[in-house]
Motif scaffolding. Structure first.
Motif, PDB file in Angstrom:
ATOM      1  N   ASN A   2       0.900  -1.101   0.075  1.00  0.00           N
ATOM      2  CA  ASN A   2      -0.103   0.110   0.080  1.00  0.00           C
ATOM      3  C   ASN A   2       0.900   1.546   0.046  1.00  0.00           C
ATOM      4  OD1 ASN A   2      -1.513   2.746   1.356  1.00  0.00           O
ATOM      5  ND2 ASN A   2      -3.125   1.019   1.812  1.00  0.00           N
ATOM      6  N   SER A   3       1.402   2.042  -0.764  1.00  0.00           N
ATOM      7  CA  SER A   3       1.660   3.119  -0.985  1.00  0.00           C
ATOM      8  C   SER A   3       1.206   4.377   0.071  1.00  0.00           C
ATOM      9  CB  SER A   3       1.371   3.665  -2.862  1.00  0.00           C
ATOM     10  OG  SER A   3       0.129   3.906  -2.737  1.00  0.00           O
ATOM     11  N   TYR A   4      -0.010   4.451   0.336  1.00  0.00           N
ATOM     12  CA  TYR A   4      -0.267   5.005   1.453  1.00  0.00           C
ATOM     13  C   TYR A   4       0.731   4.809   2.838  1.00  0.00           C
ATOM     14  CZ  TYR A   4      -3.163   7.909   4.411  1.00  0.00           C
ATOM     15  OH  TYR A   4      -3.473   8.801   5.388  1.00  0.00           O
ATOM     16  N   LEU A   5       0.470   4.028   3.375  1.00  0.00           N
ATOM     17  CA  LEU A   5       1.221   3.164   4.466  1.00  0.00           C
ATOM     18  C   LEU A   5       2.727   3.229   3.927  1.00  0.00           C
ATOM     19  CD1 LEU A   5      -1.366   0.046   5.536  1.00  0.00           C
ATOM     20  CD2 LEU A   5      -1.339   2.154   6.441  1.00  0.00           C
ATOM     21  N   LEU A   6       2.885   3.344   3.049  1.00  0.00           N
ATOM     22  CA  LEU A   6       4.487   3.140   2.574  1.00  0.00           C
ATOM     23  C   LEU A   6       4.934   4.386   2.787  1.00  0.00           C
ATOM     24  CD1 LEU A   6       7.845   2.755   1.770  1.00  0.00           C
ATOM     25  CD2 LEU A   6       6.894   2.855  -0.201  1.00  0.00           C
ATOM     26  N   PHE A   7       4.441   5.740   2.470  1.00  0.00           N
ATOM     27  CA  PHE A   7       4.313   7.238   2.386  1.00  0.00           C
ATOM     28  C   PHE A   7       3.857   7.455   3.973  1.00  0.00           C
ATOM     29  CE2 PHE A   7       4.681   7.151  -2.238  1.00  0.00           C
ATOM     30  CZ  PHE A   7       6.106   7.475  -2.515  1.00  0.00           C
ATOM     31  N   LYS A   8       3.147   7.049   4.765  1.00  0.00           N
ATOM     32  CA  LYS A   8       3.066   7.586   6.546  1.00  0.00           C
ATOM     33  C   LYS A   8       4.109   7.127   6.966  1.00  0.00           C
ATOM     34  CE  LYS A   8      -0.717   7.191   9.054  1.00  0.00           C
ATOM     35  NZ  LYS A   8      -2.534   6.742   9.184  1.00  0.00           N
ATOM     36  N   SER A   9       4.716   6.192   6.652  1.00  0.00           N
ATOM     37  CA  SER A   9       6.079   5.148   8.045  1.00  0.00           C
ATOM     38  C   SER A   9       6.978   6.100   7.449  1.00  0.00           C
ATOM     39  CB  SER A   9       5.669   3.829   7.539  1.00  0.00           C
ATOM     40  OG  SER A   9       5.090   3.286   7.495  1.00  0.00           O
ATOM     41  N   LEU A  10       7.231   6.218   5.876  1.00  0.00           N
ATOM     42  CA  LEU A  10       8.461   7.222   5.812  1.00  0.00           C
ATOM     43  C   LEU A  10       7.790   8.588   6.430  1.00  0.00           C
ATOM     44  CD1 LEU A  10       8.688   5.773   1.861  1.00  0.00           C
ATOM     45  CD2 LEU A  10      11.017   5.831   4.241  1.00  0.00           C
ATOM     46  N   HIS A  11       6.926   9.456   6.364  1.00  0.00           N
ATOM     47  CA  HIS A  11       6.702  10.624   6.419  1.00  0.00           C
ATOM     48  C   HIS A  11       6.844  10.712   8.462  1.00  0.00           C
ATOM     49  CE1 HIS A  11       5.273  14.096   7.096  1.00  0.00           C
ATOM     50  NE2 HIS A  11       3.625  13.689   7.849  1.00  0.00           N
ATOM     51  N   PHE A  63      12.774  15.768   4.126  1.00  0.00           N
ATOM     52  CA  PHE A  63      11.824  14.830   3.938  1.00  0.00           C
ATOM     53  C   PHE A  63      10.065  15.156   4.816  1.00  0.00           C
ATOM     54  CE2 PHE A  63      15.935  12.646   2.911  1.00  0.00           C
ATOM     55  CZ  PHE A  63      15.868  11.925   1.283  1.00  0.00           C
ATOM     56  N   THR A  64       9.908  15.435   6.157  1.00  0.00           N
ATOM     57  CA  THR A  64       8.781  15.257   6.412  1.00  0.00           C
ATOM     58  C   THR A  64       8.298  16.233   5.217  1.00  0.00           C
ATOM     59  OG1 THR A  64       9.877  15.440   8.460  1.00  0.00           O
ATOM     60  CG2 THR A  64       7.218  16.639   8.836  1.00  0.00           C
ATOM     61  N   TRP A  65       8.657  17.024   4.662  1.00  0.00           N
ATOM     62  CA  TRP A  65       7.923  18.264   3.845  1.00  0.00           C
ATOM     63  C   TRP A  65       7.233  17.511   2.744  1.00  0.00           C
ATOM     64  CZ3 TRP A  65       4.852  22.299   4.163  1.00  0.00           C
ATOM     65  CH2 TRP A  65       4.487  23.001   5.462  1.00  0.00           C
ATOM     66  N   ILE A  66       8.100  16.512   2.171  1.00  0.00           N
ATOM     67  CA  ILE A  66       7.590  15.883   0.767  1.00  0.00           C
ATOM     68  C   ILE A  66       7.236  14.631   0.842  1.00  0.00           C
ATOM     69  CG2 ILE A  66       9.019  14.288  -0.931  1.00  0.00           C
ATOM     70  CD1 ILE A  66      11.153  15.489  -0.844  1.00  0.00           C
ATOM     71  N   PHE A  67       6.962  13.944   2.449  1.00  0.00           N
ATOM     72  CA  PHE A  67       6.914  12.656   2.206  1.00  0.00           C
ATOM     73  C   PHE A  67       4.790  13.056   3.050  1.00  0.00           C
ATOM     74  CE2 PHE A  67      10.086  10.507   3.214  1.00  0.00           C
ATOM     75  CZ  PHE A  67      10.636   9.807   1.553  1.00  0.00           C
ATOM     76  N   GLY A  68       4.764  14.467   3.485  1.00  0.00           N
ATOM     77  CA  GLY A  68       3.875  14.918   3.868  1.00  0.00           C
ATOM     78  C   GLY A  68       2.781  15.457   2.847  1.00  0.00           C
ATOM     79  N   LEU A  69       3.034  16.264   2.391  1.00  0.00           N
ATOM     80  CA  LEU A  69       2.846  16.575   0.532  1.00  0.00           C
ATOM     81  C   LEU A  69       2.646  15.205  -0.218  1.00  0.00           C
ATOM     82  CD1 LEU A  69       5.078  19.486   0.082  1.00  0.00           C
ATOM     83  CD2 LEU A  69       2.566  19.756   0.942  1.00  0.00           C
ATOM     84  N   THR A  70       3.351  14.496  -0.038  1.00  0.00           N
ATOM     85  CA  THR A  70       2.414  12.912  -0.295  1.00  0.00           C
ATOM     86  C   THR A  70       1.288  12.591   0.165  1.00  0.00           C
ATOM     87  OG1 THR A  70       5.375  12.677  -1.665  1.00  0.00           O
ATOM     88  CG2 THR A  70       3.687  10.767  -1.810  1.00  0.00           C
ATOM     89  N   LEU A  71       1.671  12.399   1.295  1.00  0.00           N
ATOM     90  CA  LEU A  71      -0.094  11.854   1.884  1.00  0.00           C
ATOM     91  C   LEU A  71      -0.948  12.591   1.161  1.00  0.00           C
ATOM     92  CD1 LEU A  71       1.734  11.257   5.556  1.00  0.00           C
ATOM     93  CD2 LEU A  71       0.822   9.792   3.631  1.00  0.00           C
ATOM     94  N   ILE A  72      -1.004  14.203   1.260  1.00  0.00           N
ATOM     95  CA  ILE A  72      -1.705  14.967   1.045  1.00  0.00           C
ATOM     96  C   ILE A  72      -2.626  14.791  -0.778  1.00  0.00           C
ATOM     97  CG2 ILE A  72      -2.804  17.796   0.461  1.00  0.00           C
ATOM     98  CD1 ILE A  72      -0.965  18.224   3.056  1.00  0.00           C
ATOM     99  N   TYR A  73      -1.546  14.437  -1.411  1.00  0.00           N
ATOM    100  CA  TYR A  73      -1.995  14.099  -3.093  1.00  0.00           C
ATOM    101  C   TYR A  73      -2.513  12.996  -2.583  1.00  0.00           C
ATOM    102  CZ  TYR A  73      -1.647  12.527  -7.532  1.00  0.00           C
ATOM    103  OH  TYR A  73      -1.458  12.513  -8.794  1.00  0.00           O
ATOM    104  N   LEU A  74      -1.978  12.104  -1.763  1.00  0.00           N
ATOM    105  CA  LEU A  74      -2.497  10.728  -1.484  1.00  0.00           C
ATOM    106  C   LEU A  74      -4.128  10.667  -1.180  1.00  0.00           C
ATOM    107  CD1 LEU A  74      -0.044   8.104  -1.590  1.00  0.00           C
ATOM    108  CD2 LEU A  74      -0.468   8.257  -3.294  1.00  0.00           C
ATOM    109  N   ASN A  75      -4.529  11.766  -0.246  1.00  0.00           N
ATOM    110  CA  ASN A  75      -5.496  12.109   0.158  1.00  0.00           C
ATOM    111  C   ASN A  75      -6.603  12.684  -0.533  1.00  0.00           C
ATOM    112  OD1 ASN A  75      -6.060   9.973   3.192  1.00  0.00           O
ATOM    113  ND2 ASN A  75      -4.657  11.630   3.633  1.00  0.00           N
ATOM    114  N   GLY A  76      -5.587  13.160  -1.010  1.00  0.00           N
ATOM    115  CA  GLY A  76      -6.823  13.841  -2.239  1.00  0.00           C
ATOM    116  C   GLY A  76      -6.634  15.635  -1.733  1.00  0.00           C
ATOM    117  N   ILE A  77      -6.568  16.624  -2.419  1.00  0.00           N
ATOM    118  CA  ILE A  77      -6.101  17.702  -2.471  1.00  0.00           C
ATOM    119  C   ILE A  77      -7.674  18.455  -1.223  1.00  0.00           C
ATOM    120  CG2 ILE A  77      -6.939  19.115  -4.215  1.00  0.00           C
ATOM    121  CD1 ILE A  77      -3.906  20.067  -2.053  1.00  0.00           C
TER     122      ILE A  77
END
Length: 144
Positions: A2-11, A63-77
């Motif tokens: 699951n890409s969301y969980l991967l990016f959440k973990s990295l965040h 990386f906090t910003w990159i992964f956080g913004l990625t999570l926002i993108y995955l959740n929907g703007i």
């Protein structure tokens, strides 16, 4: 996977690393200021400060910003329409500004132009703790 969980973990890993630095660097500043007459000690503190700030804190913040913004993108703007997220972003921006302020303090200590006391650094050391508490409660409870 699951890409969301991967990016959440990295965040979360990036946040923990960044927060560790935000909590530790001002403490090193306290020791630095308290030992300003001891050249050998201040040389050691300068190396510690530089490595912590540039090799751990700055990359972890990015990386906090990159992964956080990625999570926002995955959740929907549209998640930005939620007040808890708006407040979280404001607090993270303030933490980023605090991070940059610590970088300025690092340079002033290195250049022997620091005018701040050890007590000042002890006090500002509490800022990231308070902000972290608010952020965690916002994310977990989404109260607003």
């Amino acid at each position: 996977m699951n890409s969301y969980l991967l990016f959440k973990s990295l965040h979360l890993i990036a946040v923990v690393s960044w927060m560790a630095g935000l909590l530790y660097l001002p403490r090193i500043f306290v020791y630095h200021v308290e030992n300003k007459e001891k050249k050998e000690a201040t040389d050691i503190f300068e190396v510690m400060e530089k490595k912590l700030f540039y090799y751990i804190m700055r990359p972890a913040m990015i990386f906090t910003w990159i992964f956080g913004l990625t999570l926002i993108y995955l959740n929907g703007i549209e998640i930005f329409s939620q007040l808890w997220m708006q407040l979280k972003i404001v607090l993270v921006i303030l933490l980023s500004a605090y991070n940059d302020y610590l970088g300025k303090c690092l340079l002033s200590l290195k250049n022997n132009s620091n005018v701040r006391s050890a007590k000042f650094f002890r006090i500002i050391n509490e800022i990231p703790t308070v902000m972290l508490i608010f952020i965690v409660f916002l994310v977990i409870f989404k109260p607003i």
